[in-house]
Design a protein around this motif. Structure first.
Motif, PDB file in Angstrom:
ATOM      1  N   ASN A  31       0.856  -1.186   0.000  1.00 18.06           N
ATOM      2  CA  ASN A  31       0.000   0.000   0.000  1.00 18.06           C
ATOM      3  C   ASN A  31       0.891   1.234   0.000  1.00 18.06           C
ATOM      4  OD1 ASN A  31      -2.389  -1.540   0.317  1.00 18.06           O
ATOM      5  ND2 ASN A  31      -1.945  -1.707   2.494  1.00 18.06           N
ATOM      6  N   ILE A  32       0.517   2.210  -0.776  1.00 14.31           N
ATOM      7  CA  ILE A  32       1.266   3.464  -0.755  1.00 14.31           C
ATOM      8  C   ILE A  32       0.812   4.228   0.483  1.00 14.31           C
ATOM      9  CG2 ILE A  32       1.703   5.631  -1.946  1.00 14.31           C
ATOM     10  CD1 ILE A  32       1.365   4.167  -4.563  1.00 14.31           C
ATOM     11  N   VAL A  33       1.703   4.316   1.473  1.00 10.84           N
ATOM     12  CA  VAL A  33       1.313   4.881   2.756  1.00 10.84           C
ATOM     13  C   VAL A  33       1.371   6.398   2.770  1.00 10.84           C
ATOM     14  CG1 VAL A  33       1.787   2.865   4.153  1.00 10.84           C
ATOM     15  CG2 VAL A  33       3.647   4.389   3.582  1.00 10.84           C
ATOM     16  N   SER A  34       2.376   6.990   2.163  1.00 17.32           N
ATOM     17  CA  SER A  34       2.484   8.444   2.084  1.00 17.32           C
ATOM     18  C   SER A  34       3.507   8.770   1.011  1.00 17.32           C
ATOM     19  CB  SER A  34       2.912   9.052   3.421  1.00 17.32           C
ATOM     20  OG  SER A  34       4.273   8.761   3.654  1.00 17.32           O
ATOM     21  N   PHE A  35       3.626  10.017   0.684  1.00 20.07           N
ATOM     22  CA  PHE A  35       4.600  10.425  -0.313  1.00 20.07           C
ATOM     23  C   PHE A  35       5.874  10.940   0.331  1.00 20.07           C
ATOM     24  CE2 PHE A  35       0.881  10.238  -2.974  1.00 20.07           C
ATOM     25  CZ  PHE A  35       1.402   9.639  -4.101  1.00 20.07           C
ATOM     26  N   VAL A  36       6.055  10.658   1.605  1.00 17.19           N
ATOM     27  CA  VAL A  36       7.269  11.043   2.316  1.00 17.19           C
ATOM     28  C   VAL A  36       8.121   9.792   2.484  1.00 17.19           C
ATOM     29  CG1 VAL A  36       8.172  12.028   4.439  1.00 17.19           C
ATOM     30  CG2 VAL A  36       5.997  12.832   3.527  1.00 17.19           C
ATOM     31  N   PRO A  37       9.378   9.840   2.058  1.00 21.25           N
ATOM     32  CA  PRO A  37      10.233   8.659   2.223  1.00 21.25           C
ATOM     33  C   PRO A  37      10.409   8.301   3.695  1.00 21.25           C
ATOM     34  CG  PRO A  37      11.223  10.225   0.726  1.00 21.25           C
ATOM     35  CD  PRO A  37      10.048  10.889   1.337  1.00 21.25           C
ATOM     36  N   PRO A  38      10.980   7.144   3.958  1.00 20.83           N
ATOM     37  CA  PRO A  38      11.160   6.702   5.337  1.00 20.83           C
ATOM     38  C   PRO A  38      11.977   7.683   6.178  1.00 20.83           C
ATOM     39  CG  PRO A  38      12.078   5.119   3.771  1.00 20.83           C
ATOM     40  CD  PRO A  38      11.478   6.219   2.994  1.00 20.83           C
ATOM     41  N   THR A  39      11.932   7.497   7.472  1.00 22.19           N
ATOM     42  CA  THR A  39      12.663   8.372   8.382  1.00 22.19           C
ATOM     43  C   THR A  39      14.155   8.359   8.058  1.00 22.19           C
ATOM     44  OG1 THR A  39      12.877   6.553   9.927  1.00 22.19           O
ATOM     45  CG2 THR A  39      11.022   8.045  10.247  1.00 22.19           C
ATOM     46  N   PRO A  40      14.861   9.424   8.427  1.00 19.71           N
ATOM     47  CA  PRO A  40      16.286   9.487   8.078  1.00 19.71           C
ATOM     48  C   PRO A  40      17.072   8.296   8.621  1.00 19.71           C
ATOM     49  CG  PRO A  40      15.530  11.606   8.850  1.00 19.71           C
ATOM     50  CD  PRO A  40      14.399  10.631   9.061  1.00 19.71           C
ATOM     51  N   SER A  41      17.711   7.621   7.721  1.00 21.21           N
ATOM     52  CA  SER A  41      18.546   6.480   8.056  1.00 21.21           C
ATOM     53  C   SER A  41      19.426   6.216   6.845  1.00 21.21           C
ATOM     54  CB  SER A  41      17.698   5.249   8.376  1.00 21.21           C
ATOM     55  OG  SER A  41      17.011   4.833   7.219  1.00 21.21           O
ATOM     56  N   LEU A  42      20.227   5.200   6.940  1.00 20.88           N
ATOM     57  CA  LEU A  42      21.067   4.844   5.803  1.00 20.88           C
ATOM     58  C   LEU A  42      20.201   4.402   4.627  1.00 20.88           C
ATOM     59  CD1 LEU A  42      23.945   4.576   4.838  1.00 20.88           C
ATOM     60  CD2 LEU A  42      24.001   2.264   5.742  1.00 20.88           C
ATOM     61  N   TYR A  43      19.093   3.739   4.920  1.00 21.68           N
ATOM     62  CA  TYR A  43      18.173   3.311   3.865  1.00 21.68           C
ATOM     63  C   TYR A  43      17.583   4.502   3.121  1.00 21.68           C
ATOM     64  CZ  TYR A  43      13.925   1.649   1.670  1.00 21.68           C
ATOM     65  OH  TYR A  43      12.931   1.400   0.777  1.00 21.68           O
ATOM     66  N   SER A  44      17.169   5.537   3.839  1.00 17.23           N
ATOM     67  CA  SER A  44      16.550   6.680   3.171  1.00 17.23           C
ATOM     68  C   SER A  44      17.564   7.448   2.330  1.00 17.23           C
ATOM     69  CB  SER A  44      15.885   7.616   4.187  1.00 17.23           C
ATOM     70  OG  SER A  44      16.846   8.217   5.014  1.00 17.23           O
ATOM     71  N   PHE A  45      18.839   7.457   2.729  1.00 14.64           N
ATOM     72  CA  PHE A  45      19.849   8.090   1.881  1.00 14.64           C
ATOM     73  C   PHE A  45      19.990   7.330   0.570  1.00 14.64           C
ATOM     74  CE2 PHE A  45      21.597   9.688   6.018  1.00 14.64           C
ATOM     75  CZ  PHE A  45      21.157  10.987   5.824  1.00 14.64           C
ATOM     76  N   GLY A  46      19.860   6.019   0.615  1.00 10.53           N
ATOM     77  CA  GLY A  46      19.858   5.220  -0.603  1.00 10.53           C
ATOM     78  C   GLY A  46      18.654   5.528  -1.473  1.00 10.53           C
ATOM     79  N   VAL A  47      17.510   5.759  -0.845  1.00 15.98           N
ATOM     80  CA  VAL A  47      16.297   6.120  -1.583  1.00 15.98           C
ATOM     81  C   VAL A  47      16.508   7.450  -2.290  1.00 15.98           C
ATOM     82  CG1 VAL A  47      13.880   6.824  -1.341  1.00 15.98           C
ATOM     83  CG2 VAL A  47      14.725   4.824  -0.117  1.00 15.98           C
ATOM     84  N   TYR A  48      17.014   8.445  -1.570  1.00 13.43           N
ATOM     85  CA  TYR A  48      17.243   9.756  -2.174  1.00 13.43           C
ATOM     86  C   TYR A  48      18.275   9.681  -3.296  1.00 13.43           C
ATOM     87  CZ  TYR A  48      14.642  11.830   1.664  1.00 13.43           C
ATOM     88  OH  TYR A  48      13.668  12.163   2.550  1.00 13.43           O
ATOM     89  N   TYR A  49      19.313   8.886  -3.111  1.00 12.86           N
ATOM     90  CA  TYR A  49      20.331   8.724  -4.140  1.00 12.86           C
ATOM     91  C   TYR A  49      19.751   8.055  -5.374  1.00 12.86           C
ATOM     92  CZ  TYR A  49      24.820   7.599  -6.270  1.00 12.86           C
ATOM     93  OH  TYR A  49      25.870   7.503  -7.134  1.00 12.86           O
ATOM     94  N   GLY A  50      18.924   7.043  -5.176  1.00 16.08           N
ATOM     95  CA  GLY A  50      18.271   6.377  -6.301  1.00 16.08           C
ATOM     96  C   GLY A  50      17.338   7.315  -7.049  1.00 16.08           C
ATOM     97  N   LEU A  51      16.596   8.138  -6.309  1.00 16.59           N
ATOM     98  CA  LEU A  51      15.709   9.103  -6.955  1.00 16.59           C
ATOM     99  C   LEU A  51      16.502  10.132  -7.740  1.00 16.59           C
ATOM    100  CD1 LEU A  51      13.101   9.722  -4.119  1.00 16.59           C
ATOM    101  CD2 LEU A  51      12.780   8.416  -6.228  1.00 16.59           C
ATOM    102  N   PHE A  52      17.608  10.577  -7.164  1.00 14.16           N
ATOM    103  CA  PHE A  52      18.466  11.548  -7.844  1.00 14.16           C
ATOM    104  C   PHE A  52      19.022  10.963  -9.139  1.00 14.16           C
ATOM    105  CE2 PHE A  52      22.820  13.159  -8.500  1.00 14.16           C
ATOM    106  CZ  PHE A  52      22.520  14.474  -8.793  1.00 14.16           C
ATOM    107  N   LEU A  53      19.500   9.727  -9.076  1.00 12.67           N
ATOM    108  CA  LEU A  53      20.054   9.097 -10.279  1.00 12.67           C
ATOM    109  C   LEU A  53      18.994   8.878 -11.343  1.00 12.67           C
ATOM    110  CD1 LEU A  53      22.603   6.462  -8.965  1.00 12.67           C
ATOM    111  CD2 LEU A  53      23.058   8.602 -10.149  1.00 12.67           C
ATOM    112  N   SER A  54      17.812   8.447 -10.942  1.00  8.61           N
ATOM    113  CA  SER A  54      16.767   8.211 -11.936  1.00  8.61           C
ATOM    114  C   SER A  54      16.331   9.518 -12.583  1.00  8.61           C
ATOM    115  CB  SER A  54      15.584   7.484 -11.318  1.00  8.61           C
ATOM    116  OG  SER A  54      14.972   8.291 -10.348  1.00  8.61           O
TER     117      SER A  54
END
Length: 76
Positions: A31-54
């Motif tokens: 389920n799409i829970v919200s349009f805000v990525p997960p809380t700041p963590s190493l995982y969310s930095f990977g999410v932001y990096y992936g979004l930036f690259l795409s």
């Protein structure tokens, strides 16, 4: 505005959308829970990096397609 600029903008937007929605789907457990990525963590930095690259690759591909369209329209 040149076609390469329009292509870059459209490519970046589609690059973000095509990568952001599946990430939220996976993070929300189907389920799409919200349009805000997960809380700041190493995982969310990977999410932001992936979004930036795409977004960068989408803009590059869109600009290239727009440039080629401009080039061959002027020729014909």
């Amino acid at each position: 505005m040149g076609k390469w600029k329009v292509g870059a903008i459209v490519g970046a937007v589609f690059g973000l959308i095509c990568s952001y929605i599946p990430i939220l789907w996976w993070y929300g457990g189907g389920n799409i829970v919200s349009f805000v990525p997960p809380t700041p963590s190493l995982y969310s930095f990977g999410v932001y990096y992936g979004l930036f690259l795409s977004a960068m690759f989408g803009a590059l591909i869109g600009a290239t397609v727009g440039f080629v369209i401009d080039k061959y329209r002027r020729r014909g």
